[in-house]
Write a protein that holds these residues in place. Structure first.
Motif, mmCIF file in Angstrom:
data_model
loop_
_atom_site.group_PDB
_atom_site.id
_atom_site.type_symbol
_atom_site.label_atom_id
_atom_site.label_comp_id
_atom_site.label_asym_id
_atom_site.label_seq_id
_atom_site.Cartn_x
_atom_site.Cartn_y
_atom_site.Cartn_z
ATOM 1 N N HIS A 87 31.714 59.893 50.494
ATOM 2 C CA HIS A 87 31.401 59.551 52.204
ATOM 3 C C HIS A 87 32.409 58.424 52.962
ATOM 4 C CE1 HIS A 87 29.249 58.343 55.766
ATOM 5 N NE2 HIS A 87 29.530 59.027 55.943
ATOM 6 N N SER A 88 32.796 58.797 53.327
ATOM 7 C CA SER A 88 33.949 57.919 54.342
ATOM 8 C C SER A 88 34.781 57.586 53.542
ATOM 9 C CB SER A 88 32.358 57.099 54.896
ATOM 10 O OG SER A 88 32.931 56.022 55.957
ATOM 11 N N MET A 89 34.888 55.837 53.077
ATOM 12 C CA MET A 89 35.578 55.022 52.430
ATOM 13 C C MET A 89 35.506 55.501 51.233
ATOM 14 S SD MET A 89 35.671 50.858 52.759
ATOM 15 C CE MET A 89 37.877 50.187 51.599
ATOM 16 N N GLY A 90 34.478 56.278 50.710
ATOM 17 C CA GLY A 90 34.473 56.046 48.976
ATOM 18 C C GLY A 90 34.944 56.908 48.712
ATOM 19 N N GLY A 91 35.136 58.137 49.788
ATOM 20 C CA GLY A 91 36.435 59.124 48.893
ATOM 21 C C GLY A 91 37.866 58.542 49.087
ATOM 22 N N LEU A 92 38.754 57.443 49.487
ATOM 23 C CA LEU A 92 39.440 56.973 49.185
ATOM 24 C C LEU A 92 39.016 56.375 48.249
ATOM 25 C CD1 LEU A 92 40.360 55.733 53.290
ATOM 26 C CD2 LEU A 92 40.968 57.589 52.291
ATOM 27 N N ASP A 93 38.153 55.873 47.981
ATOM 28 C CA ASP A 93 38.129 54.928 46.412
ATOM 29 C C ASP A 93 37.705 55.923 45.804
ATOM 30 O OD1 ASP A 93 36.778 52.587 47.909
ATOM 31 O OD2 ASP A 93 35.151 53.113 48.292
ATOM 32 N N ALA A 94 37.967 56.504 45.881
ATOM 33 C CA ALA A 94 37.439 57.758 44.562
ATOM 34 C C ALA A 94 38.981 58.588 44.226
ATOM 35 C CB ALA A 94 36.079 59.314 44.923
ATOM 36 N N ARG A 95 39.435 58.552 45.859
ATOM 37 C CA ARG A 95 40.554 59.483 45.262
ATOM 38 C C ARG A 95 42.010 58.071 44.443
ATOM 39 N NH1 ARG A 95 43.779 60.291 50.481
ATOM 40 N NH2 ARG A 95 45.467 60.367 49.434
ATOM 41 N N PHE A 96 41.629 57.234 44.562
ATOM 42 C CA PHE A 96 42.142 56.316 44.051
ATOM 43 C C PHE A 96 41.749 56.015 42.816
ATOM 44 C CE2 PHE A 96 41.442 51.432 42.127
ATOM 45 C CZ PHE A 96 42.799 50.748 42.455
ATOM 46 N N VAL A 97 40.606 56.128 41.765
ATOM 47 C CA VAL A 97 40.129 55.973 41.107
ATOM 48 C C VAL A 97 41.087 57.593 39.593
ATOM 49 C CG1 VAL A 97 37.780 56.751 38.813
ATOM 50 C CG2 VAL A 97 37.896 55.014 41.554
ATOM 51 N N LEU A 98 40.884 58.561 40.415
ATOM 52 C CA LEU A 98 41.302 59.598 40.031
ATOM 53 C C LEU A 98 42.636 59.855 40.103
ATOM 54 C CD1 LEU A 98 39.293 62.595 41.944
ATOM 55 C CD2 LEU A 98 39.020 61.219 39.760
ATOM 56 N N HIS A 99 43.448 59.231 40.384
ATOM 57 C CA HIS A 99 45.062 58.294 41.064
ATOM 58 C C HIS A 99 45.203 57.775 39.073
ATOM 59 C CE1 HIS A 99 48.721 57.923 41.320
ATOM 60 N NE2 HIS A 99 48.603 56.481 41.558
ATOM 61 N N ARG A 100 44.788 56.479 39.462
ATOM 62 C CA ARG A 100 44.892 55.879 38.630
ATOM 63 C C ARG A 100 43.924 56.168 37.301
ATOM 64 N NH1 ARG A 100 46.207 50.003 40.471
ATOM 65 N NH2 ARG A 100 46.776 50.715 41.338
ATOM 66 N N TYR A 101 42.969 56.243 37.231
ATOM 67 C CA TYR A 101 42.471 56.354 35.940
ATOM 68 C C TYR A 101 42.440 57.886 35.388
ATOM 69 C CZ TYR A 101 41.258 52.056 37.179
ATOM 70 O OH TYR A 101 40.794 50.675 37.484
ATOM 71 N N PRO A 102 43.328 58.811 34.307
ATOM 72 C CA PRO A 102 43.961 59.822 34.106
ATOM 73 C C PRO A 102 42.970 60.111 32.883
ATOM 74 C CG PRO A 102 45.274 58.414 33.116
ATOM 75 C CD PRO A 102 44.979 57.552 34.351
ATOM 76 N N ASP A 103 42.440 59.036 32.503
ATOM 77 C CA ASP A 103 41.069 59.591 31.065
ATOM 78 C C ASP A 103 39.599 60.106 31.975
ATOM 79 O OD1 ASP A 103 42.810 58.918 29.481
ATOM 80 O OD2 ASP A 103 42.267 57.057 29.257
ATOM 81 N N ILE A 104 39.460 59.310 33.136
ATOM 82 C CA ILE A 104 38.341 59.448 33.813
ATOM 83 C C ILE A 104 38.707 61.372 34.671
ATOM 84 C CG2 ILE A 104 36.885 58.704 36.150
ATOM 85 C CD1 ILE A 104 37.207 56.225 34.858
ATOM 86 N N ALA A 105 40.117 61.354 35.297
ATOM 87 C CA ALA A 105 40.340 62.554 36.305
ATOM 88 C C ALA A 105 40.098 63.311 35.110
ATOM 89 C CB ALA A 105 41.881 62.059 36.695
ATOM 90 N N GLN A 106 40.272 63.748 34.138
ATOM 91 C CA GLN A 106 40.656 64.719 33.251
ATOM 92 C C GLN A 106 39.259 64.888 33.255
ATOM 93 O OE1 GLN A 106 42.452 64.132 29.527
ATOM 94 N NE2 GLN A 106 40.479 62.613 28.989
ATOM 95 N N ARG A 107 37.981 64.278 33.256
ATOM 96 C CA ARG A 107 36.396 64.358 33.182
ATOM 97 C C ARG A 107 36.128 65.595 34.608
ATOM 98 N NH1 ARG A 107 32.794 61.966 30.932
ATOM 99 N NH2 ARG A 107 31.378 64.104 30.939
ATOM 100 N N ILE A 108 36.518 64.821 35.738
ATOM 101 C CA ILE A 108 36.580 65.648 36.744
ATOM 102 C C ILE A 108 36.622 66.733 37.301
ATOM 103 C CG2 ILE A 108 36.137 65.487 39.508
ATOM 104 C CD1 ILE A 108 34.986 62.705 37.609
ATOM 105 N N THR A 109 35.473 67.639 37.869
ATOM 106 C CA THR A 109 36.101 69.048 38.468
ATOM 107 C C THR A 109 36.563 68.749 39.390
ATOM 108 O OG1 THR A 109 34.285 70.797 36.342
ATOM 109 C CG2 THR A 109 34.821 72.033 39.042
ATOM 110 N N SER A 110 35.048 68.116 40.370
ATOM 111 C CA SER A 110 35.572 68.743 42.190
ATOM 112 C C SER A 110 35.852 66.604 42.298
ATOM 113 C CB SER A 110 35.239 69.669 42.436
ATOM 114 O OG SER A 110 33.746 68.939 42.884
#
Length: 267
Positions: A87-110
């Motif tokens: 929600h809200s700014m949390g969406g930007l935080d999550a986008r940052f993580v998925l871009h910056r941390y590929p090991d985490i991103a590869q675990r995330i479906t959506s």
């Protein structure tokens, strides 16, 4: 709910001034917040057999600082499918993580963002411009603690988007809140006036900012920024009713969102 060799997990990421399931996540003993940011969503999902994480990030720090702590929480993801609702700014935080941390991103479906200012917020522009003198006088360590006020401006959002492309393999979805003015709480009416919002909005974020060009756009929610997390309806007087805490089909909207999420193939 079993999925992909383990329990399916939903991660709920709060916005600015919010808190997750623990006030101080590094404290030896868990300290629960008085107010449930997502207003019953975690308990509701857990009753359906879904694992739920609700990490806590600093309430006013910059996206990068919040994102780094969010990534630390996501390092402990359990086996199985993982989807993020932010929600809200949390969406930007999550986008940052998925871009910056590929090991985490590869675990995330959506990743589904709700009321997230992908193109910044006019409210933040006004607040930030009105505090320029204070920023100039304050030491760097202090301004970093309130970096969110700068990161949510439209200029900073443009720079963030340019350097934060989406992670491959993750399905990105957006929801915008669009509420009639007469349904907005006083705070949001003031926010809309301060930010001079024009066009459909939730009182804080314009619909055009909540819906990012490169993402799938889901149906608008007919609530304001607080209503997106279940705090849409308040009455005068001192009495309390259940509808005050679960107003306006709040949990039903999350059920619909969950059905959409489950329709996506897992990683």
């Amino acid at each position: 709910m079993e999925n992909g060799g383990g329990m399916a997990t939903i991660v709920l990421v709060h916005g600015i001034l919010g808190v997750g399931s623990e006030l101080f996540p590094t404290h030896a003993l868990p300290i629960r917040p008085v107010v449930d940011y997502f207003n019953g969503v975690k308990v509701h999902l857990e009753k359906s057999g879904i694992g739920v994480m609700a990490p806590t990030t600093p309430p006013l720090q910059a996206i990068e600082d919040r994102g780094k702590l969010l990534a630390q929480s996501l390092d402990s993801l359990p086996a199985g499918r993982v989807d993020i609702i932010a929600h809200s700014m949390g969406g930007l935080d999550a986008r940052f993580v998925l871009h910056r941390y590929p090991d985490i991103a590869q675990r995330i479906t959506s990743l589904t963002t709700i009321g997230t200012p992908h193109r910044g917020s006019a409210v933040a522009d006004m607040v930030r411009s009105g505090t320029n003198a204070l920023y100039d006088l304050a030491p760097a360590f202090l301004t970093r603690q309130i970096g969110a006020l700068t990161d949510l401006t439209t200029a900073r959002a443009q720079a963030f988007n340019e350097k934060t492309p989406d992670a491959g393999g993750v399905h990105y979805m957006n929801i915008a809140g669009v509420a009639p003015m007469n349904s907005q709480q006083l705070l949001l009416q003031l926010a809309a006036e301060i930010g001079k919002l024009s066009g459909a909005n939730d009182g804080v974020v314009l619909r055009s900012s909540a819906l990012y060009d490169k993402h799938e756009h889901l149906d608008d929610w007919p609530v304001d920024h607080f209503g997106e997390i279940g705090w849409a309806s308040w009455r005068g007087g001192l009495s309390v009713q259940a509808s005050d805490f679960y107003p306006d089909q709040h949990l039903e909207r999350y059920n619909t969102l969950l059905a959409k999420i489950w329709s996506l193939p897992a990683r």
